[in-house]
Design a protein around this motif. Structure first.
Motif, PDB file in Angstrom:
ATOM      1  N   LYS A 112       0.837  -1.200   0.000  1.00 46.80           N
ATOM      2  CA  LYS A 112       0.000   0.000   0.000  1.00 46.80           C
ATOM      3  C   LYS A 112       0.862   1.235   0.000  1.00 46.80           C
ATOM      4  O   LYS A 112       2.004   1.193   0.437  1.00 46.80           O
ATOM      5  CB  LYS A 112      -0.915   0.019   1.251  1.00 46.80           C
ATOM      6  N   TYR A 113       0.296   2.355  -0.510  1.00 50.16           N
ATOM      7  CA  TYR A 113       0.944   3.664  -0.380  1.00 50.16           C
ATOM      8  C   TYR A 113       0.202   4.455   0.654  1.00 50.16           C
ATOM      9  O   TYR A 113      -1.013   4.406   0.721  1.00 50.16           O
ATOM     10  CB  TYR A 113       0.932   4.435  -1.712  1.00 50.16           C
TER      11      TYR A 113
ATOM     12  N   PHE B  29      -0.752   8.150   2.199  1.00 51.45           N
ATOM     13  CA  PHE B  29      -0.884   9.581   1.838  1.00 51.45           C
ATOM     14  C   PHE B  29      -1.189  10.365   3.072  1.00 51.45           C
ATOM     15  O   PHE B  29      -1.966   9.940   3.916  1.00 51.45           O
ATOM     16  CB  PHE B  29      -2.008   9.770   0.805  1.00 51.45           C
TER      17      PHE B  29
ATOM     18  N   ILE C 105      -3.747   3.852   0.373  1.00 59.89           N
ATOM     19  CA  ILE C 105      -4.408   3.322  -0.822  1.00 59.89           C
ATOM     20  C   ILE C 105      -3.550   2.174  -1.342  1.00 59.89           C
ATOM     21  O   ILE C 105      -2.329   2.308  -1.464  1.00 59.89           O
ATOM     22  CB  ILE C 105      -4.525   4.382  -1.910  1.00 59.89           C
TER      23      ILE C 105
ATOM     24  N   ARG D 129      -1.587  -0.211  -3.716  1.00 57.36           N
ATOM     25  CA  ARG D 129      -0.860   0.118  -4.949  1.00 57.36           C
ATOM     26  C   ARG D 129      -1.649  -0.253  -6.192  1.00 57.36           C
ATOM     27  O   ARG D 129      -1.631   0.423  -7.219  1.00 57.36           O
ATOM     28  CB  ARG D 129       0.500  -0.623  -4.918  1.00 57.36           C
TER      29      ARG D 129
ATOM     30  N   ILE E  32      -3.912   2.421  -7.374  1.00 60.17           N
ATOM     31  CA  ILE E  32      -3.137   3.492  -8.036  1.00 60.17           C
ATOM     32  C   ILE E  32      -2.887   3.129  -9.490  1.00 60.17           C
ATOM     33  O   ILE E  32      -3.146   3.900 -10.413  1.00 60.17           O
ATOM     34  CB  ILE E  32      -1.783   3.715  -7.289  1.00 60.17           C
ATOM     35  N   TYR E  33      -2.389   1.897  -9.675  1.00 62.22           N
ATOM     36  CA  TYR E  33      -2.082   1.447 -11.041  1.00 62.22           C
ATOM     37  C   TYR E  33      -3.334   1.444 -11.903  1.00 62.22           C
ATOM     38  O   TYR E  33      -3.332   1.836 -13.067  1.00 62.22           O
ATOM     39  CB  TYR E  33      -1.447   0.038 -11.035  1.00 62.22           C
TER      40      TYR E  33
ATOM     41  N   ILE F 160      -6.012   3.305 -11.550  1.00 61.56           N
ATOM     42  CA  ILE F 160      -6.394   4.692 -11.871  1.00 61.56           C
ATOM     43  C   ILE F 160      -5.510   5.238 -12.975  1.00 61.56           C
ATOM     44  O   ILE F 160      -5.978   5.853 -13.943  1.00 61.56           O
ATOM     45  CB  ILE F 160      -6.324   5.578 -10.608  1.00 61.56           C
ATOM     46  N   LEU F 161      -4.209   4.991 -12.871  1.00 60.29           N
ATOM     47  CA  LEU F 161      -3.277   5.467 -13.890  1.00 60.29           C
ATOM     48  C   LEU F 161      -3.624   4.879 -15.256  1.00 60.29           C
ATOM     49  O   LEU F 161      -3.680   5.576 -16.280  1.00 60.29           O
ATOM     50  CB  LEU F 161      -1.835   5.094 -13.496  1.00 60.29           C
TER      51      LEU F 161
END
Ligand code: ZN
Length: 353
Positions: free
Chosen positions: A9-10, A12, A27, A29, A32-33, A35-36
């Motif tokens: 996880k990242y 924030f 969130i 990881r 994140i990927y 969403i990107l």
């Protein structure tokens, strides 16, 4: 090394300015990927759509430009054709004007022809005058028909032509133009006929004038000397030598010795000599059954066979032969018979006028 995608996880942190509470959240990881990835897909789809749209727009513009060019061409073609029609109409009007001008000239020539016929005189051409007059009449009648044609041409059709630009249909315009052209043709054809008649008439007038000129040249008409003192006329008289009644076959004109004696018409010297009665005397043949005889000359100035012109000096007045004083005995012989010369002595010489 084993990566555990699900668990990494990242974290924030959101840190406010002063003494606010720090918000912290985590969130995975993977999210994140995801969403990107989604962002990349959306962006590239938008780019692709945009490209497709602008291509469609471009081709639309091209089509529009092409259509507009074509319609411009059509407009130009139609404008050019309109221009051509206007020019043709103006040319037809020019032709009509020319026809009118020619008609005026023909009228002037007709007048000239009739003037020439009026000027022309002389017994020799009387029969010809009759023939020509009847010809002129026929010509005049034909000419009378013409202004009617011109009038109808100038009237109705001109209005028709004016109406061409005023919204009448193409068929009507074409019909008008066709009528105008056909009437212009018939107009010119009539003019052609008239000019031919005029040419024939003028040629006949010329022939007649030439004939009359020739007749005038060979018909005695001049007074034969410079003196006008007639001492004895043609006809019965008392003979100056025998004092008996006798016939005088010519006219006696008293004058001075060596006064000039003239040929009274064109001709050829038939005789130039001397005899006891007539003294020096000359006979001229004028080739129309007419001869002139000049007697009692002091001197003959022409020889037999010589061609002479009206007014040429042929001798000198004298008193040779059977004569009582200087005088000219002038005689006119027609078909072998002496006739009264008076009607043939109507003209003075040009240098005396
Ligand atoms: Zn005489």
């Amino acid at each position: 090394m084993k990566v555990r995608w699900g668990t990494r996880k990242y974290s924030f942190m959101i840190i406010p300015d002063a003494d606010g509470r720090v918000i912290r959240f985590k969130i995975p990881r993977l999210v994140i990927y995801f969403i990107l990835g989604l962002a990349i897909i959306v962006t590239s789809s938008a780019a692709a759509l945009y490209t497709m749209h602008s291509r469609a727009m471009e081709s639309n513009m091209r089509l529009k430009a092409e259509l507009s060019g074509k319609s411009k061409q059509y407009i130009q073609t139609v404008t050019e054709k309109d221009q051509t029609i206007i020019e043709l109409q103006s040319e037809v009007l020019d032709l009509k004007r020319q026809a009118d001008e020619i008609k005026v000239k023909i009228d002037q020539l007709k007048k000239l022809e009739s003037d020439i016929m009026g000027l022309s005189e002389g017994d020799g051409g009387r029969n010809n005058i009759g023939d020509l007059d009847s010809g002129t009449m026929a010509y005049g009648q034909k000419a009378k028909e013409k202004p009617v044609v011109i009038a109808s041409f100038g009237g109705g059709n001109l209005n028709g032509l004016n109406g061409v630009g005023g919204g009448s249909s193409d068929e009507e315009d074409d019909a008008d133009m066709e009528q105008i052209v056909s009437e212009a043709k018939s107009d010119f054809s009539l003019l052609d006929d008239e000019m031919q008649l005029l040419f024939d008439g003028l040629s006949a007038a010329k022939e007649k004038l030439l004939d009359e000129q020739e007749l005038m040249r060979i018909t005695p008409s001049l007074w034969p000397t410079v003196s006008w003192r007639v001492t004895s006329k043609f006809g019965y008289r008392k003979d100056p030598f025998t004092f008996r009644r006798s016939f005088h076959t010519g006219i006696d004109i008293a004058g001075n010795y060596n006064d000039p004696v003239f040929a009274t018409a064109d001709g050829k010297v038939q005789f130039a000599g001397w005899d006891r009665l007539r003294g020096n005397n000359i006979i001229i043949n004028h080739s129309n059954g007419i001869r002139t005889w000049y007697m009692h000359l002091n001197k003959n100035l022409v020889k037999k066979g010589e061609t002479v012109k009206k007014g040429d000096k042929i001798g000198r007045l004298g008193s040779t032969g059977r004569s009582t004083g200087p005088h000219l005995h002038y005689e006119v012989i027609k078909n072998g018979e002496s006739i009264d010369p008076a009607p043939y002595m109507t003209q003075s010489r040009k240098d005396e006028d």
